[in-house]
Write an enzyme that holds these catalytic residues in place. Structure first.
Site, PDB file in Angstrom:
ATOM      1  N   LYS A   1      -7.576  -2.579  15.921  1.00 51.14           N
ATOM      2  CA  LYS A   1      -6.468  -3.348  16.515  1.00 51.14           C
ATOM      3  C   LYS A   1      -6.962  -4.123  17.750  1.00 51.14           C
ATOM      4  CE  LYS A   1      -2.670  -3.523  15.450  1.00 51.14           C
ATOM      5  NZ  LYS A   1      -1.905  -4.348  14.460  1.00 51.14           N
TER       6      LYS A   1
ATOM      7  N   ASP B   1      -2.270  -9.695  -0.456  1.00 51.94           N
ATOM      8  CA  ASP B   1      -3.169  -9.162   0.567  1.00 51.94           C
ATOM      9  C   ASP B   1      -3.383 -10.218   1.658  1.00 51.94           C
ATOM     10  OD1 ASP B   1      -5.396  -8.177   1.956  1.00 51.94           O
ATOM     11  OD2 ASP B   1      -6.282  -7.338   0.135  1.00 51.94           O
TER      12      ASP B   1
ATOM     13  N   THR C   1       0.868  -1.173   0.000  1.00 54.11           N
ATOM     14  CA  THR C   1       0.000   0.000   0.000  1.00 54.11           C
ATOM     15  C   THR C   1       0.909   1.229   0.000  1.00 54.11           C
ATOM     16  OG1 THR C   1      -0.002   0.290   2.404  1.00 54.11           O
ATOM     17  CG2 THR C   1      -1.641  -1.248   1.482  1.00 54.11           C
TER      18      THR C   1
ATOM     19  N   TYR D   1      -1.423  19.371  17.017  1.00 53.98           N
ATOM     20  CA  TYR D   1      -2.868  19.245  17.265  1.00 53.98           C
ATOM     21  C   TYR D   1      -3.219  19.742  18.670  1.00 53.98           C
ATOM     22  CZ  TYR D   1      -2.779  15.857  13.342  1.00 53.98           C
ATOM     23  OH  TYR D   1      -2.616  15.222  12.130  1.00 53.98           O
TER      24      TYR D   1
ATOM     25  N   PRO E   1     -10.295  14.571  16.529  1.00 57.08           N
ATOM     26  CA  PRO E   1     -11.443  14.090  17.308  1.00 57.08           C
ATOM     27  C   PRO E   1     -11.094  12.794  18.044  1.00 57.08           C
ATOM     28  CG  PRO E   1     -11.913  14.044  14.925  1.00 57.08           C
ATOM     29  CD  PRO E   1     -10.521  14.572  15.083  1.00 57.08           C
TER      30      PRO E   1
ATOM     31  N   TYR F   1      -8.849   3.181  14.205  1.00 55.40           N
ATOM     32  CA  TYR F   1      -7.600   2.399  14.165  1.00 55.40           C
ATOM     33  C   TYR F   1      -7.471   1.535  15.418  1.00 55.40           C
ATOM     34  CZ  TYR F   1      -2.679   1.345  15.053  1.00 55.40           C
ATOM     35  OH  TYR F   1      -1.502   0.689  15.382  1.00 55.40           O
TER      36      TYR F   1
ATOM     37  N   LEU G   1       2.414  -8.128  11.220  1.00 51.32           N
ATOM     38  CA  LEU G   1       2.454  -6.670  11.388  1.00 51.32           C
ATOM     39  C   LEU G   1       1.578  -5.942  10.384  1.00 51.32           C
ATOM     40  CD1 LEU G   1       5.768  -7.725  11.564  1.00 51.32           C
ATOM     41  CD2 LEU G   1       5.816  -5.517  12.695  1.00 51.32           C
TER      42      LEU G   1
ATOM     43  N   THR H   1      -0.774  -2.617  19.562  1.00 56.19           N
ATOM     44  CA  THR H   1      -0.490  -1.254  20.011  1.00 56.19           C
ATOM     45  C   THR H   1      -1.007  -1.001  21.422  1.00 56.19           C
ATOM     46  OG1 THR H   1      -1.154   1.039  19.599  1.00 56.19           O
ATOM     47  CG2 THR H   1      -2.606  -0.626  18.739  1.00 56.19           C
ATOM     48  N   ASP H   2      -0.412  -0.024  22.085  1.00 56.91           N
ATOM     49  CA  ASP H   2      -0.925   0.399  23.399  1.00 56.91           C
ATOM     50  C   ASP H   2      -2.255   1.143  23.269  1.00 56.91           C
ATOM     51  OD1 ASP H   2       0.069   2.719  22.204  1.00 56.91           O
ATOM     52  OD2 ASP H   2       1.189   3.391  23.966  1.00 56.91           O
ATOM     53  N   GLU H   3      -2.596   1.569  22.024  1.00 55.12           N
ATOM     54  CA  GLU H   3      -3.790   2.393  21.853  1.00 55.12           C
ATOM     55  C   GLU H   3      -5.078   1.622  22.134  1.00 55.12           C
ATOM     56  OE1 GLU H   3      -3.647   5.047  18.492  1.00 55.12           O
ATOM     57  OE2 GLU H   3      -1.465   5.050  18.508  1.00 55.12           O
TER      58      GLU H   3
HETATM   59  P1  NAD Z   1       3.157   0.779   8.374  1.00 53.81           P
HETATM   60  O1  NAD Z   1       1.901   1.460   7.981  1.00 53.81           O
HETATM   61  O2  NAD Z   1       4.475   1.454   8.170  1.00 53.81           O
HETATM   62  O3  NAD Z   1       3.262  -0.631   7.604  1.00 53.81           O
HETATM   63  C1  NAD Z   1       2.157  -1.470   7.421  1.00 53.81           C
HETATM   64  C2  NAD Z   1       2.492  -2.430   6.281  1.00 53.81           C
HETATM   65  O4  NAD Z   1       1.363  -3.298   6.098  1.00 53.81           O
HETATM   66  C3  NAD Z   1       2.756  -1.733   4.954  1.00 53.81           C
HETATM   67  O5  NAD Z   1       3.940  -2.248   4.368  1.00 53.81           O
HETATM   68  C4  NAD Z   1       1.528  -2.081   4.122  1.00 53.81           C
HETATM   69  O6  NAD Z   1       1.810  -2.171   2.724  1.00 53.81           O
HETATM   70  C5  NAD Z   1       1.129  -3.422   4.699  1.00 53.81           C
HETATM   71  N1  NAD Z   1      -0.287  -3.728   4.499  1.00 53.81           N
HETATM   72  C6  NAD Z   1      -1.362  -2.917   4.720  1.00 53.81           C
HETATM   73  N2  NAD Z   1      -2.502  -3.544   4.400  1.00 53.81           N
HETATM   74  C7  NAD Z   1      -2.146  -4.800   3.995  1.00 53.81           C
HETATM   75  C8  NAD Z   1      -2.882  -5.942   3.545  1.00 53.81           C
HETATM   76  N3  NAD Z   1      -4.217  -5.914   3.452  1.00 53.81           N
HETATM   77  N4  NAD Z   1      -2.194  -7.051   3.216  1.00 53.81           N
HETATM   78  C9  NAD Z   1      -0.843  -7.099   3.296  1.00 53.81           C
HETATM   79  N5  NAD Z   1      -0.096  -6.041   3.694  1.00 53.81           N
HETATM   80  C10 NAD Z   1      -0.744  -4.917   4.035  1.00 53.81           C
HETATM   81  O7  NAD Z   1       2.959   0.356   9.882  1.00 53.81           O
HETATM   82  P2  NAD Z   1       4.004   0.206  11.072  1.00 53.81           P
HETATM   83  O8  NAD Z   1       4.120   1.490  11.782  1.00 53.81           O
HETATM   84  O9  NAD Z   1       5.223  -0.465  10.564  1.00 53.81           O
HETATM   85  O10 NAD Z   1       3.191  -0.790  12.020  1.00 53.81           O
HETATM   86  C11 NAD Z   1       3.320  -2.193  11.869  1.00 53.81           C
HETATM   87  C12 NAD Z   1       2.442  -2.868  12.902  1.00 53.81           C
HETATM   88  O11 NAD Z   1       2.830  -2.482  14.198  1.00 53.81           O
HETATM   89  C13 NAD Z   1       0.954  -2.541  12.780  1.00 53.81           C
HETATM   90  O12 NAD Z   1       0.226  -3.709  13.024  1.00 53.81           O
HETATM   91  C14 NAD Z   1       0.726  -1.515  13.870  1.00 53.81           C
HETATM   92  O13 NAD Z   1      -0.597  -1.566  14.343  1.00 53.81           O
HETATM   93  C15 NAD Z   1       1.714  -1.969  14.915  1.00 53.81           C
HETATM   94  N6  NAD Z   1       2.224  -0.915  15.801  1.00 53.81           N
HETATM   95  C16 NAD Z   1       2.743   0.227  15.273  1.00 53.81           C
HETATM   96  C17 NAD Z   1       3.248   1.208  16.125  1.00 53.81           C
HETATM   97  C18 NAD Z   1       3.857   2.476  15.592  1.00 53.81           C
HETATM   98  O14 NAD Z   1       4.159   3.394  16.380  1.00 53.81           O
HETATM   99  N7  NAD Z   1       4.109   2.606  14.303  1.00 53.81           N
HETATM  100  C19 NAD Z   1       3.204   1.013  17.510  1.00 53.81           C
HETATM  101  C20 NAD Z   1       2.662  -0.190  18.007  1.00 53.81           C
HETATM  102  C21 NAD Z   1       2.176  -1.147  17.136  1.00 53.81           C
HETATM  103  P1  TYD Z   2       0.956   9.860  15.390  1.00 50.46           P
HETATM  104  O1  TYD Z   2       2.398   9.840  14.990  1.00 50.46           O
HETATM  105  O2  TYD Z   2      -0.075   9.997  14.323  1.00 50.46           O
HETATM  106  O3  TYD Z   2       0.729   8.546  16.265  1.00 50.46           O
HETATM  107  P2  TYD Z   2      -0.557   8.119  17.171  1.00 50.46           P
HETATM  108  O4  TYD Z   2      -1.709   8.980  16.805  1.00 50.46           O
HETATM  109  O5  TYD Z   2      -0.754   6.710  16.770  1.00 50.46           O
HETATM  110  O6  TYD Z   2      -0.119   8.292  18.596  1.00 50.46           O
HETATM  111  O7  TYD Z   2       0.738  11.036  16.423  1.00 50.46           O
HETATM  112  C1  TYD Z   2       1.489  11.117  17.618  1.00 50.46           C
HETATM  113  C2  TYD Z   2       0.942  12.280  18.410  1.00 50.46           C
HETATM  114  O8  TYD Z   2       1.231  13.485  17.712  1.00 50.46           O
HETATM  115  C3  TYD Z   2      -0.559  12.248  18.573  1.00 50.46           C
HETATM  116  O9  TYD Z   2      -0.892  12.752  19.867  1.00 50.46           O
HETATM  117  C4  TYD Z   2      -1.078  13.184  17.500  1.00 50.46           C
HETATM  118  C5  TYD Z   2       0.030  14.206  17.394  1.00 50.46           C
HETATM  119  N1  TYD Z   2       0.238  14.789  16.053  1.00 50.46           N
HETATM  120  C6  TYD Z   2       0.299  16.179  15.910  1.00 50.46           C
HETATM  121  O10 TYD Z   2       0.176  16.946  16.884  1.00 50.46           O
HETATM  122  N2  TYD Z   2       0.513  16.685  14.664  1.00 50.46           N
HETATM  123  C7  TYD Z   2       0.660  15.892  13.551  1.00 50.46           C
HETATM  124  O11 TYD Z   2       0.817  16.411  12.425  1.00 50.46           O
HETATM  125  C8  TYD Z   2       0.598  14.457  13.723  1.00 50.46           C
HETATM  126  C9  TYD Z   2       0.736  13.552  12.556  1.00 50.46           C
HETATM  127  C10 TYD Z   2       0.384  13.956  15.005  1.00 50.46           C
END
Ligand code: NAD
Ligand code: TYD
Length: 365
Positions: free
Chosen positions: A168, A69, A44, A221, A297, A164, A91, A139-141
């Protein structure tokens, strides 16, 4: 407490061309010479083969990238059989909260239906085997928002706020259900906000760095006093590997960086790093680009992780501090303009910003 050892030989990593997934694939192929990895990724907007270019060059014989997919059950079943997969690290997801507000159904499809599809393919392929593992990266969310005190523990009730985090949370419940009902050996890690190289510049840290470098506004934000617990991506990968190989089936492990800066502090810190590394010709600070914009929001106020379980059971602790991790990260973005160009050519995500920017905007006092 006892742990349960699992020795992966053939892994399917979903989402391995994304931010965290590409670090994980790089980490495990470099650290474990006897494993083979198939990356399944739909590529994607967030998935980029460039994220794995060095991996392919160094370990091409043990790594294969398959574009596909996770909702395609027949494809998943074929990959599990053809590659004699004994370990799935999942992931793949739609991962950005703001996009989930604009278009929630893609999140339900990939994160909920996609996870169920993988789980069911694994159940059928592995039929009762114990020498296999399904590790789910979450995620912690899922826990919602904290007040002024306290931290999320593994037994904190789920209370997700965004499409989101709700999707999750749904995926976590499915993983536990397949563990309890079918005996599938599952483990889950719930991790706080990651940062580091290769992160798509829609998330806070890379967005701020790249906007600052191109002289664009830095949109904060609301009041910018929201708090996140930040973890360097390499530390997360080590936690995932430990939980997948040493974690007890059926267990969840919280993972976090043990720090809680406000968003505004993060943005100002990034500005100060850039002031040192790439000073503006006018000698002003990049802080002049900060703009407060309308809040998201359902915006969660504070996240903080209690990481005692993974520390005590599996001996994991974060190695990188926020200070060293942020400096490394900014330097990586400065040193990789070709990656930045390839990501920008797919078009920036400005949906939320465009809708809200006009409503309220002012520079930092
Ligand atoms: P990312 O958006 O960078 O990567 C997601 C990947 O999944 C992409 O390569 C995308 O092409 C692939 N993908 C999306 N839909 C798909 C589908 N239907 N089939 C196959 N592949 C698909 O995300 P990330 O930040 O690397 O996060 C990876 C995982 O870790 C996620 O599950 C996310 O919920 C979790 N996570 C992320 C964070 C963070 O801070 N980024 C924190 C905790 C947990
Ligand atoms: P983000 O990186 O989108 O992660 P998450 O929403 O999953 O925590 O955002 C991190 C924090 O930063 C979140 O509180 C939203 C805020 N934020 C901004 O203030 N400005 C921005 O442009 C973005 C993308 C996030």
């Amino acid at each position: 407490m006892s742990t349960s050892a699992h020795t992966p030989r053939s892994l399917l990593v979903t989402g391995g061309a994304g931010f965290i997934g590409s670090h994980l694939v790089r980490h495990l192929l470099a650290a474990h010479r006897d494993v083979r990895v198939v990356t399944l990724d739909a590529l994607t907007y967030a998935g980029n083969p460039m994220n794995l270019a060095d991996v392919q060059a160094a370990h091409g014989g043990r790594h294969r990238l398959v574009q596909g997919d996770i909702c395609d059950g027949a494809l998943v079943a074929r990959l599990l059989a053809e590659h004699a997969v004994d370990t799935i690290v999942h992931l793949a997801a739609e991962s950005h909260v703001d996009r989930s507000i604009d278009g929630p159904l893609a999140f339900v499809r990939t994160n909920v239906l996609g996870t169920a599809t993988l789980l069911d393919a694994a159940r059928r392929a592995w039929a009762g085997r114990a020498d296999v593992r399904f590790h789910h990266v979450s995620t912690d969310e899922v826990y919602g928002s904290l007040g002024a005190d306290g931290r999320f523990r593994e037994d904190t009730p789920y209370d997700p706020s965004s499409p989101y985090s709700a999707s999750k949370a749904g995926s976590d419940h499915l993983v536990r259900a397949w563990g309890r009902t079918y005996g599938l050996p599952v483990t889950i890690t719930n991790c706080s906000n990651n940062y580091g190289p290769y992160q798509y510049p829609e998330k806070l840290i890379p967005l701020m760095v790249l906007n600052a470098l191109s002289g664009r506004p830095l949109p904060v934000y609301g009041d910018g006093q929201q708090i996140r617990d930040w973890l360097y991506v390499q530390d997360h990968c080590e936690a995932i590997w430990l939980a997948a190989t040493r974690g007890r089936p059926g267990e969840t492990y919280n993972v976090g960086g043990d720090n809680q800066p406000t968003n505004l502090t993060i943005v100002k810190t990034l500005c100060h790093i850039l002031d040192e590394l790439v000073p503006l010709p006018t000698h002003e600070s990049y802080e002049k680009l900060i703009r407060f914009v309308q809040d998201r929001p359902g915006h969660d106020r504070r996240y903080a992780m209690d990481i005692r379980k993974i520390a005590q059971e599996l001996g994991w602790r974060p190695k990188e501090t926020l200070e060293t991790g942020l400096l490394k990260t900014v330097k990586w973005y400065l040193d990789h303009p070709e990656w930045v160009r390839s990501v920008h050519s797919q078009g920036d995500y400005t949906g939320w910003l465009e809708k809200n920017y006009a409503n309220r905007s002012q520079s930092v006092p």
